[in-house]
Scaffold this motif. Sequence first.
Motif, mmCIF file in Angstrom:
data_model
loop_
_atom_site.group_PDB
_atom_site.id
_atom_site.type_symbol
_atom_site.label_atom_id
_atom_site.label_comp_id
_atom_site.label_asym_id
_atom_site.label_seq_id
_atom_site.Cartn_x
_atom_site.Cartn_y
_atom_site.Cartn_z
ATOM 1 N N UNK A 1 -75.556 91.933 19.211
ATOM 2 C CA UNK A 1 -74.173 91.182 18.651
ATOM 3 C C UNK A 1 -73.947 89.759 18.981
ATOM 4 N N UNK A 2 -74.779 89.074 19.973
ATOM 5 C CA UNK A 2 -74.452 87.855 20.505
ATOM 6 C C UNK A 2 -74.844 86.703 19.752
ATOM 7 N N UNK A 3 -75.732 86.762 18.819
ATOM 8 C CA UNK A 3 -76.435 85.772 18.309
ATOM 9 C C UNK A 3 -75.971 85.619 16.861
ATOM 10 N N UNK A 4 -74.632 85.229 16.749
ATOM 11 C CA UNK A 4 -73.943 85.158 15.399
ATOM 12 C C UNK A 4 -72.457 84.827 15.451
ATOM 13 N N UNK A 5 -71.852 84.467 14.691
ATOM 14 C CA UNK A 5 -70.502 84.225 14.500
ATOM 15 C C UNK A 5 -69.978 84.665 13.030
ATOM 16 N N UNK A 6 -68.599 84.496 12.864
ATOM 17 C CA UNK A 6 -68.096 84.569 11.519
ATOM 18 C C UNK A 6 -67.015 83.756 11.162
ATOM 19 N N UNK A 7 -66.890 83.452 10.017
ATOM 20 C CA UNK A 7 -65.969 82.482 9.423
ATOM 21 C C UNK A 7 -65.237 83.225 8.110
ATOM 22 N N UNK A 8 -63.942 83.103 8.337
ATOM 23 C CA UNK A 8 -63.061 83.148 7.074
ATOM 24 C C UNK A 8 -63.389 82.148 6.054
ATOM 25 N N UNK A 9 -63.552 82.436 4.727
ATOM 26 C CA UNK A 9 -64.177 81.317 3.674
ATOM 27 C C UNK A 9 -63.067 80.149 3.570
ATOM 28 N N UNK A 10 -61.674 80.242 3.949
ATOM 29 C CA UNK A 10 -60.712 79.290 3.927
ATOM 30 C C UNK A 10 -61.128 78.359 5.185
ATOM 31 N N UNK A 11 -61.807 78.846 6.371
ATOM 32 C CA UNK A 11 -62.140 78.257 7.229
ATOM 33 C C UNK A 11 -63.332 77.413 7.033
ATOM 34 N N UNK A 12 -64.295 78.013 6.198
ATOM 35 C CA UNK A 12 -65.405 77.368 5.823
ATOM 36 C C UNK A 12 -65.289 75.995 4.930
ATOM 37 N N UNK A 13 -64.117 76.118 4.311
ATOM 38 C CA UNK A 13 -63.893 75.086 3.389
ATOM 39 C C UNK A 13 -63.303 73.864 4.097
ATOM 40 N N UNK A 14 -62.733 74.220 5.545
ATOM 41 C CA UNK A 14 -62.046 73.170 6.209
ATOM 42 C C UNK A 14 -62.910 72.626 7.273
ATOM 43 N N UNK A 15 -63.990 73.280 7.648
ATOM 44 C CA UNK A 15 -64.975 72.991 8.822
ATOM 45 C C UNK A 15 -66.054 72.229 8.410
ATOM 46 N N UNK A 16 -66.350 71.150 8.976
ATOM 47 C CA UNK A 16 -67.302 70.152 8.708
ATOM 48 C C UNK A 16 -68.612 70.750 9.483
ATOM 49 N N UNK A 17 -69.733 70.453 8.889
ATOM 50 C CA UNK A 17 -70.951 70.551 9.389
ATOM 51 C C UNK A 17 -71.123 70.170 10.952
ATOM 52 N N UNK A 18 -70.375 69.042 11.382
ATOM 53 C CA UNK A 18 -70.444 68.546 12.611
ATOM 54 C C UNK A 18 -69.466 69.413 13.633
ATOM 55 N N UNK A 19 -68.527 69.903 13.227
ATOM 56 C CA UNK A 19 -67.714 71.002 13.892
ATOM 57 C C UNK A 19 -68.479 72.417 13.962
ATOM 58 N N UNK A 20 -69.040 72.673 12.830
ATOM 59 C CA UNK A 20 -69.800 73.995 13.157
ATOM 60 C C UNK A 20 -71.073 73.916 14.187
ATOM 61 N N UNK A 21 -71.742 72.893 14.041
ATOM 62 C CA UNK A 21 -73.039 72.678 14.978
ATOM 63 C C UNK A 21 -72.419 72.498 16.478
ATOM 64 N N UNK A 22 -71.329 71.654 16.730
ATOM 65 C CA UNK A 22 -70.638 71.340 17.956
ATOM 66 C C UNK A 22 -70.165 72.717 18.411
ATOM 67 N N UNK A 23 -69.286 73.295 17.839
ATOM 68 C CA UNK A 23 -68.430 74.517 18.353
ATOM 69 C C UNK A 23 -68.825 75.913 17.997
ATOM 70 N N UNK A 24 -69.782 76.043 16.827
ATOM 71 C CA UNK A 24 -70.068 77.322 16.298
ATOM 72 C C UNK A 24 -71.531 77.807 16.891
ATOM 73 N N UNK A 25 -72.524 76.661 16.810
ATOM 74 C CA UNK A 25 -73.785 76.925 16.990
ATOM 75 C C UNK A 25 -74.189 76.541 18.318
ATOM 76 N N UNK A 26 -73.871 75.110 18.728
ATOM 77 C CA UNK A 26 -74.275 74.900 20.346
ATOM 78 C C UNK A 26 -73.457 75.298 21.114
ATOM 79 N N UNK A 27 -72.094 75.510 20.977
ATOM 80 C CA UNK A 27 -71.410 75.870 22.010
ATOM 81 C C UNK A 27 -70.212 76.831 21.514
ATOM 82 N N UNK A 28 -70.850 78.181 21.530
ATOM 83 C CA UNK A 28 -70.192 79.306 20.659
ATOM 84 C C UNK A 28 -68.907 79.751 21.536
#
Length: 462
Positions: free
Chosen positions: A148-175
Amino acid sequence: MGAFSIHKIDSLFKNTNLDELMSPQAVVILKDTATVEQALKTLAAKRILSAPVVSTAEAEVKVPQGCGCLAPLFGQVPPGAHWPQEKGLAGSHQIMGFLDVRDVLSSFLAELEGTNMAQMKMLQKMRILEDKGQSYATTQIKDLKVFGGDGDFFHISEAAQTTIKELVMNGLLNPTERGTHRGKHIVTGTVHRVAVYDNQFRLQNIISQTDIIRFLHMNKADLGDMGSKTAAELGWCPRPVVSLGPETSAIEAMLLMNQKQISAVAVVDGVGKIIGNFSISEMRTIMAEHFGALALPVGEFLALEHGTEFQGYSHIHEQEVVQSKGHKFITDRVSRARPRTPGEEVGQALVLVKPNAPFTEILDKIVNHRIHRVYVIDDDEKPCGVVTCTDVLRLVIKATQHQLKVAPTALETAEAQQQDGAGAATAAAAEGAVGAEAVQPEIMDVQADQRQQQQQPQAMAQ
């Protein structure tokens, strides 16, 4: 030091939200009561490496008050190993995490603790792995030791407000910035995918590192001068490459990958030339009853996986012989017999680059060949670096944060010498590469690890 503009890509990453990357997708969802055997068969059938997992323990719930129209989304748990994508969940607490092939294999390795595989003959290894594999096949996902460690979950409203840069920085590279992981163990410091769910907690879409790389590739013209910087100038070589010989068993290779927290190792011959790549992707079709095959040498395992026969056992690997003039004469004669394609010994067509390959070429190879890494090799076909999707994302984010230091090109060095003299050129050459100090090329040989382990025995074989 070389300078370049990254503002176009930075603007693109900051002004593009996740929902713009989403498209209709059939998401495969596993129940936590599915067995290892069921999970592996599902991943193999779909040709995927991972799938989100939901808990069935809290699925038997009453329809929320005022939600009668949503009754079909809740209620009775469907039979089988899968959870229908169209069926809603009782809440975010029912989403357990992602299961991938690496979790399955890492948990299996945990079952082997105390078993010194390195000291066993191949047949003995095979029998133990087969016996352990048969009982392990009935283990349910929720009971795995690593999951279960290699993945994260976003609500669709979050996805509409989260930029690619924010995802990469805080969701993928620094979970850890998000802190939503429910897995028992996070194997690495990054994650490779996020899932998006709606108001009924239906999983709608999965966005992976590969999707971001494709987006970057589509807009590579916006990389500007950065796109022409080479692997060497960007600090991707020389640097350490974890490698092993083709005679090392696949199970020992898995143990090494687990120990180093990596997803692949280079397979090199007796003189250090790359002949293969052993990765998690190679294991996507493995079944629990096939775990005995992990006792095979990596060279033979890869060759069988790719429908060929490995002939490497006719080669001599003793260090004293390999370094002799006679051995060099024979190997040179063999290499002159016909053109060699790197990887052909094990049935692979390796995708490789030289240190002078520009960033855009590396992006082309990753996307066009649908791979997760590209090895950098020297003139002798020895690996002197490796570039992964994570490396590419780290590079871009570091550049957009204006923290990137790039070694000067030969032309820039010559210009510096003309303008400022030899002293300025020396200072320019001393500048560091991307995010790290200069590293001498180093091939970490698993045989050396094994010699060290014989002096200091450990619980698990390496």
